[in-house]
Design a protein around this motif. Structure first.
Motif, PDB file in Angstrom:
ATOM      1  N   SER A 174      -6.551  14.235  -1.523  1.00 27.60           N
ATOM      2  CA  SER A 174      -8.024  12.950  -0.797  1.00 27.60           C
ATOM      3  C   SER A 174      -8.627  12.024  -1.560  1.00 27.60           C
ATOM      4  O   SER A 174      -8.696  12.631  -2.812  1.00 27.60           O
ATOM      5  CB  SER A 174      -8.567  13.699   0.067  1.00 27.60           C
TER       6      SER A 174
ATOM      7  N   HIS B 126       5.734   7.272  -5.893  1.00 28.80           N
ATOM      8  CA  HIS B 126       5.134   6.970  -4.354  1.00 28.80           C
ATOM      9  C   HIS B 126       5.693   8.476  -3.291  1.00 28.80           C
ATOM     10  O   HIS B 126       6.398   8.809  -4.091  1.00 28.80           O
ATOM     11  CB  HIS B 126       5.532   5.818  -3.509  1.00 28.80           C
TER      12      HIS B 126
ATOM     13  N   PRO C 259       0.788  -1.292   0.049  1.00 28.66           N
ATOM     14  CA  PRO C 259       0.025   0.188  -0.355  1.00 28.66           C
ATOM     15  C   PRO C 259       1.278   0.862  -0.109  1.00 28.66           C
ATOM     16  O   PRO C 259       2.006   0.807   0.908  1.00 28.66           O
ATOM     17  CB  PRO C 259      -1.204  -0.237   1.587  1.00 28.66           C
ATOM     18  N   TYR C 260       0.474   2.601  -1.030  1.00 29.41           N
ATOM     19  CA  TYR C 260       1.485   3.245  -0.739  1.00 29.41           C
ATOM     20  C   TYR C 260       0.497   4.691  -0.698  1.00 29.41           C
ATOM     21  O   TYR C 260      -1.047   4.578  -1.637  1.00 29.41           O
ATOM     22  CB  TYR C 260       2.228   3.295  -1.973  1.00 29.41           C
ATOM     23  N   THR C 261       0.736   5.771  -1.429  1.00 28.37           N
ATOM     24  CA  THR C 261       0.112   7.701  -1.087  1.00 28.37           C
ATOM     25  C   THR C 261       0.462   7.285  -2.378  1.00 28.37           C
ATOM     26  O   THR C 261       1.841   7.479  -2.588  1.00 28.37           O
ATOM     27  CB  THR C 261       0.640   8.288   0.214  1.00 28.37           C
TER      28      THR C 261
ATOM     29  N   GLN D 137       1.317  -1.762  10.114  1.00 25.66           N
ATOM     30  CA  GLN D 137       0.857  -1.368   8.897  1.00 25.66           C
ATOM     31  C   GLN D 137       0.812  -2.964   7.684  1.00 25.66           C
ATOM     32  O   GLN D 137       0.054  -2.979   6.889  1.00 25.66           O
ATOM     33  CB  GLN D 137       1.125   0.056   8.074  1.00 25.66           C
TER      34      GLN D 137
ATOM     35  N   THR E 156      -6.191   9.243  -0.383  1.00 24.55           N
ATOM     36  CA  THR E 156      -6.157   8.872  -2.041  1.00 24.55           C
ATOM     37  C   THR E 156      -5.047   7.424  -1.398  1.00 24.55           C
ATOM     38  O   THR E 156      -3.627   7.533  -0.866  1.00 24.55           O
ATOM     39  CB  THR E 156      -5.486   9.669  -3.096  1.00 24.55           C
ATOM     40  N   ALA E 157      -5.346   5.898  -1.909  1.00 29.04           N
ATOM     41  CA  ALA E 157      -4.165   5.315  -1.474  1.00 29.04           C
ATOM     42  C   ALA E 157      -3.879   4.274  -3.056  1.00 29.04           C
ATOM     43  O   ALA E 157      -5.122   3.894  -3.646  1.00 29.04           O
ATOM     44  CB  ALA E 157      -4.315   4.401  -0.546  1.00 29.04           C
TER      45      ALA E 157
ATOM     46  N   ASN F 242      -0.466  15.365  -0.312  1.00 29.16           N
ATOM     47  CA  ASN F 242      -0.831  14.795  -1.104  1.00 29.16           C
ATOM     48  C   ASN F 242      -2.800  14.692  -1.816  1.00 29.16           C
ATOM     49  O   ASN F 242      -3.057  15.378   0.041  1.00 29.16           O
ATOM     50  CB  ASN F 242      -0.796  13.254  -0.257  1.00 29.16           C
TER      51      ASN F 242
END
Length: 720
Positions: free
Chosen positions: A278, A223, A184-186, A643, A583-584, A276
């Motif tokens: 959303s 990322h 998982p990342y942004t 996480q 947001t992911a 970042n």
């Protein structure tokens, strides 16, 4: 062989007594067991990295026929605290000719080979132990053929380097496994731009996808954390160097040269001012802020719902920054009712709710704007000729300029249609001049966030100017205060006076412990972002909350004590209490080959990061506060383990690369130091003088001990 890394395991010796004290409280027991399991995972993960390093030495030594007497994770050293003598190990057993165990001191590990000892005090004794006498006195003593010194130089080099090689390989495998599970990342998407920041000034718009930063480019989604790390490393090396950034908007790619700017409260850290994005989905756990207008109309049935339209305008939930349109329209219509169409979770029927305007709360004081700090590219202000350093003294002829009033009102659709006249003072002394500029606001940029609690500046996107609000009074309305504030007085500190001496529950939910502590003990207006943070925080305090305030008078520089009270103003705040899900994404390998490729890339980046950081450290470009030791390693490990498995595996990749490089530094007693001596032996054809090697090794051990003391102390200082 000896390996060094910063490792510390959180103490859990009171776990059973705490469980007994908990009685039958299942919530407490569940939380405690969860925490215990978390730290077990941390210990296993860090121990695994050390284990495979030593396993590399062990297997290589065994392959070449070297007798290994001990294999330890941790050090089995004697430790005595006054009358209390701790055991040397947490457990050990003998299998064949090797003793395996876990040492009491969790700061590394070692493999003890016959004829080799990293402790210089034992070097001579060890050398005597492995000598085999010849048949007569004329024959020189020979080493035991199974001892480490008896092996050819090239074999000893392989044994020494095996730990590092295995760490690099397993680090890549850890990363490959992580991408196999899915990481998982942004995403590096421009959700917003910091008022007055480098991106804001250059004209960067929200809604773009960052595809390259400096030398960092990704074939797939970049990322956000990788982007931040690249900017940080670049700014450490040369703080004034512009960073090349490429941002994609649809089919167009815009290129920018952005000079990172210091964080307001940490000048050593730098940023380009991109936040970042959303999604359009409300946070399932907390969809609204307590006490906001959103909390009045969004009930539990709408928790986690997705905004599909705002005032009839569709919101594309598949766009790169879905919440951008929502935020911009809420800002531009801050003085109007706004209708949201929400799609509840698991419900096919959308629901409409109307958000009333969110009144801005104040403390009876308005604040003056400081000199203009940034002018946005191609903005009305730049086209009119306004410059950095100009001081706004009047707006439409009104000399009572309220900094926050200016940036909030100039973003409203109901205001931007009318030209605004700014009066500014430029220059000082004999060169001082007063100028007037008539600006027609840019409606396309009106939706840029005017205020950020983490920024020192506030900005009007529609006008294209940013400035720092100053804690100097523009006007004050204090009907109950004995000592009245006057224009020009400087607010120095405030302390909250909670009604009944108790913090309201809604405030506890809203504010961090640090913010509550600062409010209680004294909120000082000394740091650049302190005023913005305070004004933002006030929005979520109950009306009637009182502050004890201290100010310096403009007339005679006296420090006076007065009282401020939270109450409504005639302005409207740009946020209404909605909390959106960030947001992911999840990056997952589509096969073994893909996972290995991603693992190689991740391992290469982490190696580059370590080499780069060490280079900056040697050059004195990185301060001690950014050097993490055992305590911070464990804290980071815990945070990543919470996480999920993928994040923990990526952390182990980073730790593996750190361990590999640090242990291969040319410091006697480390693997790199041994390799240095072996290289000299290979070149010279004979071993380095034993006395010199012993002295250098002793110096290396002392240097490592000094370093360990430093990083421990540094961790404690930075954590306090």
């Amino acid at each position: 062989m000896f390996s060094f890394t910063g490792i510390s395991v959180t103490e859990l010796c009171d776990a059973w007594s705490l469980m007994l004290a908990a009685g039958e409280d299942p919530g407490f027991l569940a939380g405690l067991l969860s925490q215990v399991w978390l730290w077990v995972k941390v210990a296993i993960g860090i121990g695994l990295v050390i284990f495979v390093h030593e396993l590399g030495h062990f297997l290589a030594a065994k392959f070449f026929g070297v007798k290994c007497e001990k294999f330890y994770v941790g050090f089995d050293v004697p430790i005595q605290l006054g009358p209390i003598k701790l055991p040397r190990t947490l457990g050990k057993f003998q299998y064949g000719e090797t003793e395996y165990g876990i040492g009491i001191l969790p700061l590394g590990g070692y493999v003890k080979m016959l004829g080799q000892d990293d402790d210089p005090r034992n070097a001579e004794k060890e050398a005597e132990r492995i000598k085999v006498d010849g048949d007569d006195e004329a024959t020189e003593p020979q080493f035991d053929p199974r001892s480490y010194p008896a092996k050819p130089v090239w074999q000893r080099m392989i044994i020494i380097s095996a730990g590092v090689i295995v760490n690099v390989i397993t680090g890549i495998l850890f990363a490959a496994m992580a991408y196999g599970f899915g990481v998982p990342y942004t995403p590096a998407v421009v959700g917003g731009v910091t008022p007055g920041g480098a991106a804001w000034t250059a004209g960067v718009r929200p809604g773009g996808e960052v595809i390259a930063v400096a030398d960092l480019r990704s074939e797939d989604q970049l990322h956000f954390n990788e982007m931040k790390l690249e900017i940080m490393e670049q700014s450490f090396d040369d703080p004034d160097q512009a960073v090349g950034v490429q941002i994609r908007y649809g089919d167009d790619v815009n290129e920018y040269k952005l000079v990172p700017q210091p964080y307001p409260d940490d000048p050593d850290m730098r940023m380009i001012g991109i936040s970042n994005a959303s999604s359009a989905q409300l946070m399932p756990g907390q969809s609204v802020y307590p006490g906001s207008v959103a909390a009045d109309v969004i009930d539990d049935d709408l928790a986690g719902a997705t905004v599909v339209a705002i005032d009839g305008q569709a919101v594309d939930s598949e766009s790169v920054a879905p919440a951008t349109l929502i935020d911009q329209l809420l800002l531009r219509r801050a003085d109007q009712d706004v209708k949201l169409t929400l799609q509840p979770v698991g419900d096919d029927s959308p629901r409409d709710v109307v958000l009333a305007p969110q009144p801005m709360r104040g403390v009876g004081v308005s604040f003056r704007p400081g000199p203009i700090t940034a002018v946005r590219k191609d903005s009305p202000a730049e086209k009119a000729g306004i410059k950095v350093g100009d001081v706004i003294t009047a707006v439409d002829g009104n000399e009572n300029v309220d900094a926050y009033d200016l940036v909030l009102r100039s973003s409203l659709d109901s205001v931007i249609q009318t030209p605004i006249t700014l009066t500014v003072v430029r220059g000082q002394g004999a060169a001082e001049e007063t100028l007037e500029f008539e600006l027609q606001a840019d409606s396309d940029a009106a939706g840029l966030a005017p205020i950020s609690p983490a920024a020192s500046d506030i900005a009007s996107g529609s006008l294209g100017i940013a400035f720092r609000p100053r804690p100097f009074v523009a006007s004050a309305d204090q009907t109950d205060a004995d000592e009245q504030l006057k224009p020009g007085d400087e607010l120095k500190e405030v302390r909250v006076q909670w009604a009944g001496g108790k913090v309201p529950e809604s405030v506890q939910q809203q504010l961090s412990d640090e913010a509550l502590l600062r409010l209680t003990e004294g909120w000082e207006f000394g740091s650049p972002s302190s005023l913005n943070s305070f004004v933002t925080l006030v929005q979520w305090l109950p009306e009637g909350t009182r502050f004890q305030a201290f100010a310096k008078t403009a007339q005679d520089s006296r420090v006076i004590e007065t009282e401020l009270v939270v109450g409504p103003t005639d302005l409207f705040w740009h946020e209404r209490g909605l909390v959106f899900q960030p947001t992911a994404g999840v990056q997952r390998a589509d096969g073994i080959a893909s996972a290995f490729q991603l693992g190689m890339r991740e391992g290469g980046r982490r190696l580059k990061d370590v080499f780069g950081f060490l280079g900056l450290l040697v050059q004195g470009k990185v301060k001690a506060k950014y050097v993490g030791g055992p305590i911070r390693i464990v804290q980071m490990a815990g945070a990543q383990a919470e996480q999920g498995i993928s994040k923990q595996l990526l952390f182990l990749t980073m730790l593996s690369m750190n361990l590999a490089i640090l242990n291969f530094l040319p410091i006697p007693a480390l693997d790199g130091g041994h390799m240095m001596f072996l290289t000299a032996e290979l070149i010279r054809g004979k071993r380095v003088d034993e006395q010199l090697e012993m002295k250098l090794t002793l110096a290396g051990v002392l240097a490592i001990l000094a370093l360990m003391i430093f990083v421990f102390a540094n961790d404690i200082i930075q954590s306090s």
